[in-house]
Design a protein around this motif. Structure first.
Motif, PDB file in Angstrom:
ATOM      1  N   GLN A  88      -7.448   2.248  -9.783  1.00 50.00           N
ATOM      2  CA  GLN A  88      -6.604   2.827  -8.743  1.00 50.00           C
ATOM      3  C   GLN A  88      -6.472   4.308  -8.999  1.00 50.00           C
ATOM      4  O   GLN A  88      -6.091   4.743 -10.089  1.00 50.00           O
ATOM      5  N   GLY A  90      -4.478   7.296  -7.291  1.00 47.26           N
ATOM      6  CA  GLY A  90      -3.448   7.567  -6.290  1.00 47.26           C
ATOM      7  C   GLY A  90      -3.120   6.286  -5.545  1.00 47.26           C
ATOM      8  O   GLY A  90      -2.709   5.298  -6.128  1.00 47.26           O
ATOM      9  N   GLU A  91      -3.337   6.280  -4.245  1.00 46.05           N
ATOM     10  CA  GLU A  91      -3.102   5.091  -3.417  1.00 46.05           C
ATOM     11  C   GLU A  91      -4.382   4.323  -3.114  1.00 46.05           C
ATOM     12  O   GLU A  91      -4.354   3.289  -2.463  1.00 46.05           O
ATOM     13  N   GLU A  92      -5.527   4.820  -3.561  1.00 44.89           N
ATOM     14  CA  GLU A  92      -6.821   4.233  -3.241  1.00 44.89           C
ATOM     15  C   GLU A  92      -7.342   3.397  -4.410  1.00 44.89           C
ATOM     16  O   GLU A  92      -7.201   3.777  -5.563  1.00 44.89           O
ATOM     17  N   GLN A  93      -7.942   2.261  -4.091  1.00 45.30           N
ATOM     18  CA  GLN A  93      -8.524   1.407  -5.128  1.00 45.30           C
ATOM     19  C   GLN A  93     -10.041   1.405  -4.988  1.00 45.30           C
ATOM     20  O   GLN A  93     -10.569   1.306  -3.886  1.00 45.30           O
ATOM     21  N   THR A 111      -7.658  -2.164   1.932  1.00 43.60           N
ATOM     22  CA  THR A 111      -6.301  -2.625   1.628  1.00 43.60           C
ATOM     23  C   THR A 111      -6.214  -2.865   0.120  1.00 43.60           C
ATOM     24  O   THR A 111      -7.063  -3.549  -0.451  1.00 43.60           O
ATOM     25  N   PRO A 112      -5.205  -2.312  -0.522  1.00 42.40           N
ATOM     26  CA  PRO A 112      -5.096  -2.470  -1.978  1.00 42.40           C
ATOM     27  C   PRO A 112      -4.905  -3.935  -2.377  1.00 42.40           C
ATOM     28  O   PRO A 112      -4.256  -4.710  -1.686  1.00 42.40           O
ATOM     29  N   SER A 114      -3.239  -6.692  -4.515  1.00 37.09           N
ATOM     30  CA  SER A 114      -2.015  -6.844  -5.300  1.00 37.09           C
ATOM     31  C   SER A 114      -2.303  -7.832  -6.417  1.00 37.09           C
ATOM     32  O   SER A 114      -2.755  -8.951  -6.186  1.00 37.09           O
TER      33      SER A 114
END
Length: 141
Positions: A88, A90-93, A111-112, A114
């Motif tokens: 990951q 930042g907000e990107e995977q 979409t990340p 979880s």
């Protein structure tokens, strides 16, 4: 480091007191003196090496590690030298392929994912491990 200074001063004063007869014994004390000087120099260098190693460890502990932008979320071995990594940034995977000589970006997830929290091992884990190893637990024999 401060504890070394009195010890070195004590040794140097001991060298001065070791030759009370003056130049009459200069040849014998000269060899001992140079040997002692060599030993003191060696101890000083070793002390500096240990002091620098201690200082380096202290400086590395000061650097903040909690605010990292890049995190390794998951890893899966595919072979002896190949792995899949879920990273990951930042907000990107990102899904990365890792081999002995290269890192290849395979996919950017829209979409990340979880990940479930780590759950503690249950007692049935030990039972499953024994079954996988081909051993039967003593209470079930």
């Amino acid at each position: 480091m401060r504890s070394l200074i009195p010890g070195v001063a004590w040794l140097v004063s001991g060298v001065a007191l070791a030759n009370p007869q003056g130049p009459a014994n200069a040849s014998l004390s000269g060899g001992v003196g140079s040997l002692l000087q060599l030993l003191l120099g060696l101890l000083l260098v070793l002390g500096l090496i240990f002091a620098m190693a201690w200082l380096l460890r202290r400086v590395q502990q000061i650097t903040p590690r909690g605010g990292q932008v890049i995190r390794l979320l998951s890893s899966q071995a595919l072979g002896p030298r190949e792995r899949l990594l879920l990273v990951q940034v930042g907000e990107e995977q990102l899904l990365l392929g890792l081999t002995a000589g290269r890192i290849t970006p395979l996919h950017v997830l829209k979409t990340p994912v979880s990940l479930p929290d780590h759950q503690p091992a249950t007692p049935e884990f030990a039972q499953r491990l024994m079954e996988a190893l081909g051993r039967v637990p003593k209470d079930q024999s």
